[in-house]
Write an enzyme that holds these catalytic residues in place. Structure first.
Site, mmCIF file in Angstrom:
data_model
loop_
_atom_site.group_PDB
_atom_site.id
_atom_site.type_symbol
_atom_site.label_atom_id
_atom_site.label_comp_id
_atom_site.label_asym_id
_atom_site.label_seq_id
_atom_site.Cartn_x
_atom_site.Cartn_y
_atom_site.Cartn_z
ATOM 1 N N ASP A 72 0.683 -1.056 0.134
ATOM 2 C CA ASP A 72 0.025 0.183 0.040
ATOM 3 C C ASP A 72 0.954 1.217 -0.041
ATOM 4 O OD1 ASP A 72 -2.460 -1.436 0.096
ATOM 5 O OD2 ASP A 72 -2.160 -1.924 2.402
ATOM 6 N N HIS A 119 -3.496 -2.118 -6.910
ATOM 7 C CA HIS A 119 -2.688 -0.956 -7.077
ATOM 8 C C HIS A 119 -3.695 -0.052 -7.980
ATOM 9 C CE1 HIS A 119 1.438 -3.569 -7.422
ATOM 10 N NE2 HIS A 119 0.772 -3.400 -6.140
#
EC number: 6.3.4.4
Length: 401
Positions: free
Chosen positions: A13, A41
């Site tokens: 992340d 993503h």
């Protein structure tokens, strides 16, 4: 030919998707080499957003190639949905994708098994429950299905029967097989043998897209609270299917730290400050939407991630989220048994440490001296320079240093 990689230096992340999309303009092809639809993503093109769970985060507007290598496990439902998305946004972009025939397939029953196993643990891992670990387990046990197996339905059926026996579960083999073959036929024209892919790609400039982060790597991460693959640089060669020399390894780090799921987190903030970081940074998992745990930047773990990944250039994201904080604590070391350490050799004892912080003056603008001081301090501590600073969520909001 240029060969570079983008990896996460934390627990995932870090904003790798946006970085990969931006950097992909300098390369011919973006390669996914590990993981599955547990990755998430997010790429903000300005007029639309795209969350890539399986597709490489190449800039489809620039007609960049995408390759899913044999080290990836493919959920056909997710893949087909993402292919439709990019094709609707940019017509004919589907033709930019190639997928290794040797990639393993996530079948629906894996998700149920994943959830059952994680729920039964005394200490739950907190997986995404998308069947990723089961896929890799079956690959290791040589009973997993690969995309190429659907070329011969009888072969695919035999693997499904073997999966049923191995896990002592009953399911309608014919129904699942028919469904999988129907989906397989929709991507059949995109499949390529790994050996053929290597012949095509080895003479091109490649950008390898890492998933998750070093601290979630199955070998080097905070085991057992990790993912099921080598998501750092060590996974590139087997996940690509060919020995390759990667010259530039970009390590992506947030200006603070987050983690989804269970496991040790030395700098975690369980107070209003942590909640504020989550709110300001929109810290919710792109795959599960679970709230991310938030904490201050931990340079001890960043050093460890750099060392174990051979990272040679840094990229910072989300520094803009800290704008307005009066003071910014940075974890410079750990106290363990009364002794002070600035480096660790493994992650096995993170629950037994006490983080030691140094506070620096906050900033109101990323163009301020205070922010420059923050960057210089990190560079001095890590012994590496920042190549880029992300200044916002959109692709173009990035500064080359």
């Amino acid at each position: 030919m240029l060969k570079a990689a983008v990896i996460g230096l934390q627990w995932g992340d870090e904003g790798k998707g946006k970085v990969v999309t931006y950097l992909s303009r300098r390369y011919d092809c973006v390669v996914r080499y590990s993981g599955g639809s547990n990755a998430g993503h997010t790429v903000d093109y300005g007029n639309f957003k795209m969350v890539h769970h399986l597709l490489p985060s190449a800039d489809i507007k620039k007609q960049k190639m995408m390759y899913i290598g044999p080290g990836v496990v493919v959920d056909l439902d997710v893949l087909l949905e993402e292919i439709d998305q990019i094709n609707n946004l940019i017509p004919e972009s589907r033709s930019l994708l190639r997928i290794s025939k040797q990639a393993h397939v996530v079948i629906p029953i894996y998700r149920d098994l994943d959830e059952k196993i994680d729920s039964s643990r005394a200490n739950q891992i907190g997986t995404t429950r998308r069947g990723i670990g089961i896929s890799y387990a079956n690959r290791a046990m040589r009973c997993g299905l690969r995309l190429e197996d659907f070329e011969t339905p009888a072969r695919a059926e035999s693997f499904l029967n073997e999966i049923s026996r191995t896990w002592s579960i009953k399911f309608d083999v014919k129904m699942i097989l028919d469904s999988l073959i129907e989906k397989y036929n929709k991507i059949r024209d995109l499949l390529i043998d790994s050996s053929e892919a290597v012949r095509v790609l080895k003479e091109k400039d490649l950008l390898f897209e890492g998933t998750q982060g070093v601290l979630l790597d199955v070998d080097m991460g905070t085991y057992p609270y990790v993912t099921s693959t080598n998501c750092s640089t060590t996974g590139i060669q087997p996940g690509f299917g060919y020995p390759v020399q990667v010259d530039k390894i970009f390590g992506v780090m947030k200006a603070y730290t987050t983690r989804v799921g269970e496991g040790p987190f030395p700098t975690e903030l369980k107070d209003e400050v942590g909640e504020n970081l989550r709110r300001l940074g929109s810290e919710y998992g792109a795959t599960t939407r679970r709230p991310r745990r938030c904490g201050w930047l931990d340079l001890v773990l960043i050093k460890y991630a750099i060392e174990t990944s051979a990272c040679n250039a840094l990229i910072m994201t989300k520094a803009d989220i800290l704008s307005g904080f009066e003071k910014i604590p940075i974890c410079m070391g750990y106290k363990i048994g009364g002794k002070f350490y600035t480096q660790i050799n493994n992650t096995a004892h993170l629950t037994e440490i006490e983080p030691v912080y140094e506070e620096i003056k906050g900033w109101k603008s990323l163009h301020s001296k205070e922010f420059d001081d923050f960057i210089y301090k990190i560079e001095r501590e890590l012994g590496l320079k920042f190549a880029y600073i992300s200044t916002g969520p959109k692709i173009e909001e990035i500064t080359e240093l």
